[in-house]
Design a protein around this motif. Structure first.
Motif, PDB file in Angstrom:
ATOM      1  N   LEU A  97       0.949  -1.205  -0.201  1.00  0.00           N
ATOM      2  CA  LEU A  97      -0.157   0.073  -0.175  1.00  0.00           C
ATOM      3  C   LEU A  97       0.935   1.157  -0.104  1.00  0.00           C
ATOM      4  N   ALA A  98       2.064   1.050   0.738  1.00  0.00           N
ATOM      5  CA  ALA A  98       2.997   2.110   0.823  1.00  0.00           C
ATOM      6  C   ALA A  98       3.478   2.742  -0.704  1.00  0.00           C
ATOM      7  N   GLU A  99       3.672   1.536  -1.416  1.00  0.00           N
ATOM      8  CA  GLU A  99       4.462   1.545  -2.525  1.00  0.00           C
ATOM      9  C   GLU A  99       3.149   2.255  -3.873  1.00  0.00           C
ATOM     10  N   CYS A 100       2.166   1.737  -3.627  1.00  0.00           N
ATOM     11  CA  CYS A 100       0.753   2.203  -4.359  1.00  0.00           C
ATOM     12  C   CYS A 100       0.725   3.733  -3.854  1.00  0.00           C
ATOM     13  N   ASP A 101       0.743   3.955  -2.802  1.00  0.00           N
ATOM     14  CA  ASP A 101       0.594   5.494  -2.448  1.00  0.00           C
ATOM     15  C   ASP A 101       1.718   6.383  -3.005  1.00  0.00           C
ATOM     16  N   ASN A 102       2.826   5.793  -2.767  1.00  0.00           N
ATOM     17  CA  ASN A 102       3.965   6.508  -3.397  1.00  0.00           C
ATOM     18  C   ASN A 102       3.780   6.775  -4.970  1.00  0.00           C
ATOM     19  N   ALA A 103       3.258   5.889  -5.401  1.00  0.00           N
ATOM     20  CA  ALA A 103       2.992   6.083  -6.988  1.00  0.00           C
ATOM     21  C   ALA A 103       2.023   6.658  -7.528  1.00  0.00           C
ATOM     22  N   GLY A 104       1.126   7.083  -6.503  1.00  0.00           N
ATOM     23  CA  GLY A 104      -0.128   7.665  -7.112  1.00  0.00           C
ATOM     24  C   GLY A 104      -1.378   6.910  -7.287  1.00  0.00           C
ATOM     25  N   VAL A 105      -1.294   5.634  -7.041  1.00  0.00           N
ATOM     26  CA  VAL A 105      -2.306   4.692  -7.368  1.00  0.00           C
ATOM     27  C   VAL A 105      -3.514   5.092  -6.589  1.00  0.00           C
ATOM     28  N   ARG A 106      -4.810   4.849  -7.255  1.00  0.00           N
ATOM     29  CA  ARG A 106      -5.951   5.043  -6.635  1.00  0.00           C
ATOM     30  C   ARG A 106      -6.599   3.722  -6.473  1.00  0.00           C
TER      31      ARG A 106
END
Length: 405
Positions: A115-124
């Motif tokens: 989830l942190a990686e997704c957040d860092n990459a701007g994933v919704r």
């Protein structure tokens, strides 16, 4: 109408990995999941500690109608690549046995990394989002942001250039598993190989079931064999039959009505052991001597299920004939049965079979005849052994697909 470069269907291990990596490439990405939260199977895996990979990953640890399909992805994103990721996030982990790596604390630590990686990459990430229909848009000469698919969802219509199906298999429906990914594959003309519940306990019936119920909770190391495949791990008797790592492993290879062979003394030569006891002049009854090398409860129960061995329990080893010894060896080291079946998808860790890999590129994970449609993770006909191999397949397939969406 909302547009994303990439829509990922399924917020499990493969889907979150793919979404994060695609986002890091600068792609606009959304993850759609019909459940109320993502990563449910991650959270319950490994007894709540998530066996997230294995030190000893090889293509031979996977089953598929095309055994070569997994090689490319596993070589491009290895277990050490994933370890670099978890080390970067400071995850505390340990090796249990046979190269299996577990979180020291909770499986949620792995989910939090994703989830942190997704957040860092701007994933919704959109949860409780049902997909009603997927339509391919009229073919054009696409650029990297030309819409190719429209998804009608419970949260509005979405268009995307690349559509990644990471919806998993049929295992553990209480976690939200459905056949959605297979239905979508068939909608676009991809073939599906036969599917079976796998990494799953066996069930017994009749007298054998009664024996298993009497032994429920007893665990011991065994060798178990079926279809010329053998595993050496623990077996656990249950109120329905047998389980434990050895049984789950062999279930990948077993087919209904086939025989399994179990050696309950995998590290001993029973005939030689009895000869040694005879030479040493032991006066104890056989059941008491066997209880030195096997669980007493197992010995007491197991000798009674065979008429030939039942009468031997109270004999001393000096009273055993060569035929008696052969009967014991057969009963304890070459025991055979045909399970009634398995516990099915409700407890299976994975689904064996799935989207036919001959219809999917092993490099890009894109359907060969359907531009912009990708399949990753368990939905594909690639099934790993117990021990972190299926998670490594999720990481590898998700990562590799993300380089092309």
């Amino acid at each position: 109408m909302t547009y994303f470069d990439c829509v990922v269907i399924g917020g499990g291990a493969a889907g979150l990995m793919c979404a994060a990596q695609a986002g890091l490439r600068g792609r606009s990405v959304t993850v759609l999941d019909h459940a109320n939260k993502v990563g449910k199977k991650i959270l319950m895996s490994g007894g709540g500690r998530c066996n997230f990979t294995n030190y000893y990953v090889e293509p031979s640890n996977y089953l598929s109608n095309n055994p070569h399909f997994c090689k490319s992805a596993l070589s491009r994103y290895t277990q050490y690549d994933f370890l670099e990721l978890v080390n970067r996030h400071g995850l505390a982990y340990h090796e249990k046995t046979l190269g299996q790596l577990f979180c020291d604390n909770k499986a949620k630590d792995i989910l939090n990394i994703l989830l942190a990686e997704c957040d860092n990459a701007g994933v919704r990430i959109a949860t409780e989002c049902s997909i009603h229909k997927v339509k391919a848009l009229p073919a054009e000469t696409p650029t990297t942001n030309t819409p190719r698919y429209t998804l009608e969802t419970s949260q509005g219509d979405i268009q995307c250039h690349s559509l990644v199906v990471a919806s998993g298999g049929l295992s553990i429906p209480t976690m939200g598993a459905t056949g959605f990914g297979y239905d979508l594959a068939k909608q676009f003309g991809l073939r599906i190989t036969p599917r079976l519940a796998s990494l799953v306990p066996f069930t017994f019936k009749g007298d054998l079931l009664a024996t298993a119920q009497n032994l429920a909770g007893v665990a011991l190391p065994v060798n178990i064999e079926s279809q010329n495949q053998t595993f050496s791990e623990a077996l656990l008797f249950t109120h329905k039959g047998i389980s434990g790592p050895a049984v789950l492993q062999i279930s990948n290879y077993w087919l209904p009505e086939q025989t399994i062979t179990i050696n309950f003394l995998p590290n001993a030569d029973l005939a030689q052991q009895i000869a040694t006891w005879q030479q040493e002049g032991h006066k104890a009854e056989l059941k008491n001597l066997l209880s030195r090398i096997l669980p007493k409860r197992f010995v007491t129960e197991w000798l009674t299920i065979n008429s030939a061995t039942k009468e031997l329990a109270d004999k001393t080893v000096a009273q055993l004939s060569n035929i008696n010894i052969e009967q014991l060896v057969s009963h304890l080291q070459k025991w055979q049965c045909i399970p009634a079946g398995t516990e099915g998808y409700k407890t299976a860790e994975v689904t064996l079979g799935g989207v036919n890999t001959d219809d999917v590129s092993s490099k890009t994970f894109e359907a060969k005849k359907v531009p912009g449609l990708f399949f990753v993770g368990e939905v594909l006909d690639v099934t790993g052994w117990l021990g972190g191999f299926n998670f490594q397949w999720a990481w590898a397939s998700g990562y590799c697909a993300a380089q092309f969406v």
